[in-house]
Write an enzyme that holds these catalytic residues in place. Structure first.
Site, short mmCIF file in Angstrom:
data_model
loop_
_atom_site.label_atom_id
_atom_site.label_comp_id
_atom_site.label_asym_id
_atom_site.label_seq_id
_atom_site.Cartn_x
_atom_site.Cartn_y
_atom_site.Cartn_z
N ARG A 41 0.84 -1.12 -0.03
CA ARG A 41 -0.16 0.00 0.15
C ARG A 41 0.94 1.38 0.02
O ARG A 41 0.58 2.28 -0.43
CB ARG A 41 -0.80 -0.08 1.09
CG ARG A 41 -2.03 -0.93 1.06
CD ARG A 41 -3.12 -0.91 2.39
NE ARG A 41 -4.36 -1.61 1.72
CZ ARG A 41 -5.20 -1.79 2.60
NH1 ARG A 41 -5.12 -1.79 3.87
NH2 ARG A 41 -6.29 -2.43 2.13
N LYS A 204 -15.86 -16.72 6.06
CA LYS A 204 -17.32 -16.53 5.98
C LYS A 204 -18.24 -16.41 4.84
O LYS A 204 -17.73 -15.81 4.07
CB LYS A 204 -17.91 -15.65 7.11
CG LYS A 204 -17.41 -15.89 8.36
CD LYS A 204 -17.83 -14.59 9.30
CE LYS A 204 -17.77 -14.94 10.67
NZ LYS A 204 -17.97 -13.67 11.51
N GLY A 358 -7.15 -7.70 0.66
CA GLY A 358 -6.76 -8.45 1.69
C GLY A 358 -6.13 -9.45 1.72
O GLY A 358 -5.06 -9.36 1.30
N GLY A 381 -12.61 -4.88 0.94
CA GLY A 381 -13.93 -4.56 1.35
C GLY A 381 -14.31 -3.47 -0.03
O GLY A 381 -15.41 -3.55 -0.51
P1 AMP Z 1 -11.61 -13.68 4.86
O1 AMP Z 1 -11.18 -12.42 5.62
O2 AMP Z 1 -13.05 -13.70 4.88
O3 AMP Z 1 -11.13 -13.64 3.59
O4 AMP Z 1 -10.96 -14.97 5.41
C1 AMP Z 1 -9.49 -15.10 5.60
C2 AMP Z 1 -9.48 -15.93 6.89
O5 AMP Z 1 -9.95 -17.13 6.55
C3 AMP Z 1 -8.03 -16.41 7.02
O6 AMP Z 1 -7.42 -15.67 8.05
C4 AMP Z 1 -7.94 -17.76 6.86
O7 AMP Z 1 -7.08 -18.54 8.01
C5 AMP Z 1 -9.38 -18.24 7.18
N1 AMP Z 1 -9.58 -19.65 6.44
C6 AMP Z 1 -9.36 -19.87 5.39
N2 AMP Z 1 -9.67 -21.12 5.25
C7 AMP Z 1 -10.23 -21.68 6.50
C8 AMP Z 1 -10.80 -22.88 6.86
N3 AMP Z 1 -10.86 -24.09 6.24
N4 AMP Z 1 -11.13 -22.89 8.16
C9 AMP Z 1 -10.82 -21.98 9.12
N5 AMP Z 1 -10.36 -20.52 8.43
C10 AMP Z 1 -10.24 -20.66 7.44
#
Ligand code: AMP
Length: 408
Positions: A41, A204, A358, A381
């Site tokens: 960044r 999520k 991200g 985001g």
């Molecule tokens: P996001 O911010 O929604 O893109 O999520 C990223 C996070 O999802 C990272 O910190 C990863 O460690 C977590 N993540 C990815 N795959 C898994 C998984 N199978 N189980 C738990 N956490 C996960």
């Protein structure tokens, strides 16, 4: 809808010589133990900073950093390490102003030399920033002649430095990084070549529902990984062990699977996994499944080798790829293979490839293939919202069109 770039003033169209120019940058960088772990960044903002300085203007930089709440946070979330890094990259002195609301910046600007730039301390140290209150706006506009927004990653927020300041300062424009971000995203918004594949992963489903709904009508296929895959696998009736599942999203996942089938589009889900009893498992507790079933007492923490192969083959056929979210817990080297393999497959494909900020942006860089992506956005985001056509307060403000009622 893509925002027309010609509707937004650009920094090159302004006369800057002798002016005090405030550049809103996004220096919200990851820092571990006082060390910046990814300075992209900061790198991304250099072009605008150098341009403004070379035009004979005085540079005032403003950024947020983290979410400071307590006094303790003020120490942890100072922009000091960023100022130091910028100083090395710019090869000039970066003067950090601890009190941007005082008379200090005015005095400093009067005596600022050619090889110096001012950087205001973390704007979120000042309560008014996130509420778009006028105190901060009035204080900064008192020593600002021109406002430049180069903080794509923060422009979906209606904060003082994003909407209040440009409403008050008469001359305003976007910087080079902002333009680059918009050009890249506009490319896939208005002319994504088919097959268009969206790779979605991360923690999520609930965080990504709106983008999924939006992309369903635009893409030819989805590749799903990360924890969110387990909600989909559960929706299909698979045994997912103790993997993270969002129960309240199972219905949505079912509908999405049906919706993609009805549209005769692809939705690829993991067919095997790297599993362990816990997140913080040690190497000899980790195993790879030979089917979609996650054994009892185990959780899926990365996609398995067969899934990698299938995903890489599909990505190899794509002409446009949008990627947001890692395929596994990639921060842990026991579970990073899927994410890095997907990064490699995207990089090696012929497709126009955009990484939506991200974690996936960090993973794309860590994979060593970052040069082969078309664009790695600095905004996570923000890029998701922009792709969905949500009006961005920061862009509206640059056009003098921001109205409070559209703030989400
Ligand atoms: P996001 O911010 O929604 O893109 O999520 C990223 C996070 O999802 C990272 O910190 C990863 O460690 C977590 N993540 C990815 N795959 C898994 C998984 N199978 N189980 C738990 N956490 C996960």
């Amino acid at each position: 809808m893509a925002v027309k770039l010609s509707d937004i003033p650009f920094v090159e169209s302004l006369a800057l010589k002798g002016k005090n120019v405030f550049i809103r940058v996004d220096f919200n960088v990851p820092i571990v133990d006082g060390q910046i772990t990814d300075d992209s960044r900061i790198q991304g903002a250099l072009e605008t900073i150098r341009y403004v300085r070379d035009q004979g203007a005085k540079v005032i930089l403003g950024s947020h950093f983290g979410r400071p709440k307590t006094e303790e946070d003020r120490k942890k979330l100072s922009l000091e390490p960023v100022a130091q890094r910028l100083q090395e990259l710019l090869d000039c002195e970066v003067v950090l102003v601890e009190e941007p609301l005082s008379e200090a910046p005015k005095a400093l600007l009067k005596t600022l030399r050619e090889h110096q730039v001012l950087m205001l301390e973390n704007l979120r140290f000042f309560a008014g920033e996130t509420k778009n209150e006028k105190g901060l706006v009035e204080a900064i506009s008192a020593y600002t002649d021109v406002y430049i927004n180069d903080a794509f990653g923060a422009s979906h927020r209606a904060h003082s430095s994003i909407v209040g300041l440009p409403a008050t300062v008469s001359q305003k424009a976007m910087g080079f990084l902002m333009k680059k971000e918009l050009e890249a995203l506009n490319g896939i918004l208005s002319g994504a070549e088919s097959p268009y594949v969206a790779v979605l992963g991360g923690a999520k489903v609930s965080d990504k529902i709106t983008i999924i709904k939006d992309l369903m009508n635009k893409v030819d296929g989805f590749i799903i990984g990360g924890a969110m895959a387990y909600t989909f696998l559960k929706a299909q009736g698979n045994n997912v062990g103790t993997s993270l599942v969002e129960k309240e999203q199972i219905q949505f996942a079912k509908k999405m699977i049906e919706g993609m089938e009805a549209r005769e589009k692809k939705l690829l889900l993991p067919v095997d996994h790297v599993v362990a009893p816990r997140f913080d498992a040690v190497a000899d507790e980790v195993k790879t499944t030979d089917s979609v079933v996650v054994p009892e007492g185990f959780m899926g923490l990365d996609i398995g080798p067969q899934t990698i192969k299938t995903y890489a083959e599909y990505l190899g056929q794509a002409k446009t790829i949008f990627w947001n979210g890692p395929m596994g817990v990639f921060e842990n080297e026991l579970f990073n293979k899927g994410t890095f393999a997907v990064a490699e497959a995207i990089a090696k494909s012929e497709a126009v490839s955009i990484v939506g900020g991200g974690d996936s942006a960090s993973a794309a860089r860590e994979s060593g293939f970052s040069k082969d992506f078309t664009h790695i956005s600095t905004g996570g985001g923000a890029s998701l919202e922009y792709l969905q056509g949500v009006p961005m307060p920061g862009l509206l403000a640059l056009q003098g069109k921001f109205k409070d009622h559209i703030v989400k």
